[in-house]
Design an enzyme around this catalytic site. Sequence first.
Site, short mmCIF file in Angstrom:
data_model
loop_
_atom_site.label_atom_id
_atom_site.label_comp_id
_atom_site.label_asym_id
_atom_site.label_seq_id
_atom_site.Cartn_x
_atom_site.Cartn_y
_atom_site.Cartn_z
CG ASP A 92 52.57 -4.05 49.59
OD1 ASP A 92 52.63 -3.55 50.73
OD2 ASP A 92 53.52 -4.65 49.09
CG ASP A 274 54.04 -3.46 41.80
OD1 ASP A 274 54.92 -3.92 42.56
OD2 ASP A 274 52.96 -4.06 41.59
CB CYS A 312 68.66 6.48 27.31
SG CYS A 312 68.10 6.74 29.01
CB CYS A 314 68.40 8.30 32.17
SG CYS A 314 69.91 7.30 32.08
CB CYS A 317 72.22 7.65 29.07
SG CYS A 317 71.82 5.89 29.24
CG HIS A 343 69.71 3.09 32.12
ND1 HIS A 343 69.63 3.90 31.01
CD2 HIS A 343 69.35 1.84 31.69
CE1 HIS A 343 69.24 3.19 29.96
NE2 HIS A 343 69.06 1.93 30.35
#
Length: 379
Positions: A92, A274, A312, A314, A317, A343
């Site tokens: 940015d 974002d 999930c 991930c 998890c 997560h």
Amino acid sequence: MKKTILIHKKEGRARCGELQTPHGTIQTPAFMNVATCGAIKGALSALDLKELKCQVQLCNTYHLHLRPGDRIIKRLGGLPSFTQWDGPILTDSGGFQVFSLAKLRNIKEEGVTFASHIDGRKIFMGPEESMRIQSNLGSTIAMAFDECIENPAEYSYVKNSCDRTVRWLYRCKEEMDRLNACPDTSNPKQMLWGINQGSTYEDLRIEHMKQIRELDLPGYAIGGLAVGESAEEMYRIIEAVELEMPAEKPRYLMGVGTPANILEAVRRGIDIFDCVMPSRNARHGQLFTMEGIRNMMNAKYELDENPIDETCDCPTCRHFSRAYVHHLFKSKEMLAMRLAVTHNLYFYNSLMEKIRNVLEAEGFEDFYLQNIEKISRRI
């Protein structure tokens, strides 16, 4: 206008496609993972992001300019080498932080003089300075330097600010063209994206968008939203501005937002997002799932052996229970934040993947209707 995004499918205003960059292809809609100072808050590195379906890393010009300094990062090979992230990076412009964090700022046509929030030293940043800093950082995409207006703001002030932001954008483009042609530049193919401003005034937003699209930049963002206005106002502005955004350029909604915000904005034609929310909320025990939001501080998880989200896959998890994550938060263990941020970032990136898949299959509207209320509820 030069096309920079290839759209594969559209459903209403929603669209999926791909954006080619010097550092790789971005499948859209996409979520950019916010690595403010070159790392995700919550003890995650760029190497972790690769396992979390991350496509783009976002770094903060203002913070990296203050510490360690953009010239130091350039000497160390730019952000790709410094952070070990080899995919696309967006920086940015520093504008938002100048107007939200800096003390005693003074806005003039040349730029903004402000006191550092770290040590109070006086710093000047204008369009040219922002472009030089971002060039030193070597990002894939550099955002234009703009004024981030407080909301609400007087119409006359917003109009004058928009006019100045247009003038600043021309200066940004001229300086970036010069920097990209320098023999020692970190990334000679760095792309400049413009930012639409105008607070919640539709006519100013539309006029500003018409003005900045004349520069035929590789991408355009909608800035200055999610700063206190209602969700309805935000969606109204997105709808008005999207009609004037070039169809062949990526559309980026800055700083947004909740999973529901993302679904609503994709439905209105936005490609890229974002937000610090997934990592910030995770660090306080608030975890997102397709069934709703879990607060891992709640006592009901003390003996719960299930994963945070049973659907999930991930790393958190796959390996740990709600009871364990709950215990880590109650014990104030740093691992709690790492597992929770892991997560939430995986959830956001997986949500974008689901959106892309249903758009390809022309099932986005059904997906939206099935999930828009569910993902916002507190479990």
